[in-house]
Design a protein around this motif. Structure first.
Motif, PDB file in Angstrom:
ATOM      1  N   UNK A 202       4.966 -71.353 -60.337  1.00 44.03           N
ATOM      2  CA  UNK A 202       4.784 -72.612 -59.611  1.00 44.03           C
ATOM      3  C   UNK A 202       6.122 -73.182 -59.149  1.00 44.03           C
ATOM      4  N   UNK A 203       7.123 -73.081 -60.002  1.00 44.61           N
ATOM      5  CA  UNK A 203       8.439 -73.598 -59.617  1.00 44.61           C
ATOM      6  C   UNK A 203       8.994 -72.879 -58.397  1.00 44.61           C
ATOM      7  N   UNK A 204       8.715 -71.586 -58.291  1.00 42.73           N
ATOM      8  CA  UNK A 204       9.173 -70.836 -57.119  1.00 42.73           C
ATOM      9  C   UNK A 204       8.387 -71.236 -55.867  1.00 42.73           C
ATOM     10  N   UNK A 205       7.100 -71.520 -56.068  1.00 44.82           N
ATOM     11  CA  UNK A 205       6.308 -72.020 -54.942  1.00 44.82           C
ATOM     12  C   UNK A 205       6.923 -73.299 -54.386  1.00 44.82           C
ATOM     13  N   UNK A 206       7.263 -74.229 -55.294  1.00 45.06           N
ATOM     14  CA  UNK A 206       7.718 -75.560 -54.858  1.00 45.06           C
ATOM     15  C   UNK A 206       9.128 -75.508 -54.287  1.00 45.06           C
ATOM     16  N   UNK A 207      10.033 -74.895 -55.047  1.00 43.29           N
ATOM     17  CA  UNK A 207      11.437 -74.965 -54.621  1.00 43.29           C
ATOM     18  C   UNK A 207      11.763 -73.951 -53.536  1.00 43.29           C
ATOM     19  N   UNK A 208      11.323 -72.717 -53.709  1.00 44.66           N
ATOM     20  CA  UNK A 208      11.725 -71.651 -52.785  1.00 44.66           C
ATOM     21  C   UNK A 208      10.871 -71.654 -51.523  1.00 44.66           C
ATOM     22  N   UNK A 280      -6.249 -65.797 -55.893  1.00 38.32           N
ATOM     23  CA  UNK A 280      -6.214 -66.424 -54.571  1.00 38.32           C
ATOM     24  C   UNK A 280      -4.796 -66.711 -54.092  1.00 38.32           C
ATOM     25  N   UNK A 281      -3.892 -67.076 -55.019  1.00 46.15           N
ATOM     26  CA  UNK A 281      -2.558 -67.518 -54.592  1.00 46.15           C
ATOM     27  C   UNK A 281      -1.430 -66.721 -55.234  1.00 46.15           C
ATOM     28  N   UNK A 282      -1.771 -65.694 -55.993  1.00 46.61           N
ATOM     29  CA  UNK A 282      -0.750 -64.881 -56.673  1.00 46.61           C
ATOM     30  C   UNK A 282       0.141 -65.725 -57.577  1.00 46.61           C
ATOM     31  N   UNK A 283      -0.423 -66.794 -58.119  1.00 47.76           N
ATOM     32  CA  UNK A 283       0.350 -67.653 -59.016  1.00 47.76           C
ATOM     33  C   UNK A 283       0.424 -67.012 -60.396  1.00 47.76           C
ATOM     34  N   UNK A 284       1.628 -66.812 -60.881  1.00 45.08           N
ATOM     35  CA  UNK A 284       1.804 -66.151 -62.173  1.00 45.08           C
ATOM     36  C   UNK A 284       1.757 -67.155 -63.323  1.00 45.08           C
ATOM     37  N   UNK A 285       2.726 -68.076 -63.373  1.00 42.65           N
ATOM     38  CA  UNK A 285       2.766 -69.067 -64.445  1.00 42.65           C
ATOM     39  C   UNK A 285       2.931 -70.466 -63.856  1.00 42.65           C
TER      40      UNK A 285
END
Length: 296
Positions: A202-208, A280-285
């Motif tokens: 999730x952090x990579x989704x938001x920041x990157x 659906x979103x490839x969200x890992x953690x």
């Protein structure tokens, strides 16, 4: 599915859903009888309905033992045992699957860290099933099948047993092939099938992805969004539901039992939520702190 080592799973699917259907049909029939003012099928009229252990019960058990032993004998003769050559540590099978009764745990490992998938969630499933009589202590419907008086208990059981356990076993057995990739029910298990692993936190989704910047060096600042999301899920959602959708359950259970109930339900729901987010979103953690071996 018809391979010798998959026969228990085929039997499990049939027996679980057959007895679920049988018990639910009896529950609905009893509810209709009660509404009509008639006695339920399981009503015990002492001493006229008294059944002795000897010989009534013992005879039934003896016949069951004989029939089951004959069935197991025919099974062992008719189906070759799925024994393979001695284990070779330099050559791992692909896919390497756990025994069928542990495939649910192996499937959970796809979505959670080992401490969560192997310890926390299975413990919560067991604790949740054990807590059903204490959470739903409605005396109505005791001693016979009833859905009308046992909606809460039956719903928890259906979700915990059928969805969180049996469904994962079926997915791990039927739909997971080489390299633990997903395969359709009749799709050839191609060991050369390659799927790009683009799972991100999730952090990579938001920041990157959204802010187009690098991850902060501070762990707390980096994972603050996931921490807020998880805390909101477990701390804000329960009182919110108690005021709205689950108001009746909250008033019936009281604060203490409702708190235990909602924490178990929300913890159990994290599994299908994580499965959906991964697919659906490839969200890992949602929270990823590998520095301290904590990922959620």
């Amino acid at each position: 599915m018809l391979k010798p080592d998959n026969v228990p799973i085929a039997g499990l699917i049939f027996l679980v859903y057959f007895f679920t259907w049988l018990s639910m049909s009896q529950a609905y029939r009893n509810d209709e009888l009660v509404e009509a003012g008639k006695p339920v099928d399981e009503q015990y009229d002492a001493p006229n309905d008294k059944v002795l252990v000897w010989p009534d019960l013992v005879y039934v058990e003896l016949i069951s033992i004989i029939l089951l032993s004959a069935f197991m004998l025919v099974w062992s003769i008719g189906l070759p045992a799925p024994l393979e050559e001695p284990a070779n540590p330099s050559e791992s099978p692909n896919p390497a699957k756990a025994p069928w009764y542990f495939l649910g745990l192996q499937e959970m490992l796809v979505y959670f860290d080992p401490w969560m998938a192997g310890v926390v969630l299975p413990s919560l499933i067991i604790v949740g099933l054990m807590a059903i009589p204490y959470l739903d202590n409605n005396p109505g419907g005791s001693g016979y099948y009833s859905f009308k008086n046992r909606k809460l208990s039956i719903s928890i059981f259906m979700f915990g047993w059928l969805v969180l356990w049996d469904l994962l076993i079926v997915i791990g057995t039927v739909l997971r092939g080489p390299n633990w990739n997903f395969f359709g029910p009749f799709e050839y298990w191609d060991s050369h099938k390659v799927e790009a692993l683009t799972n991100v936190n999730l952090s990579e989704f938001i920041y990157v992805k959204w802010m187009s910047t690098g991850l902060p060096g501070n762990i707390l600042f980096r994972e603050i969004w996931g921490i807020i999301l998880v805390l909101g899920y477990f701390l804000i959602l329960p009182p919110l539901l108690a005021k709205t959708k689950l108001k009746d359950i909250f008033e019936r259970l009281g604060t203490a039992r409702y708190s235990l109930f909602i924490v178990l339900i929300l913890a159990a729901l994290t599994l299908p939520i994580k499965m959906y987010l991964r697919w659906m979103f490839n969200l890992k953690y949602i929270i990823s702190i590998p520095e301290y071996f904590f990922n959620f």
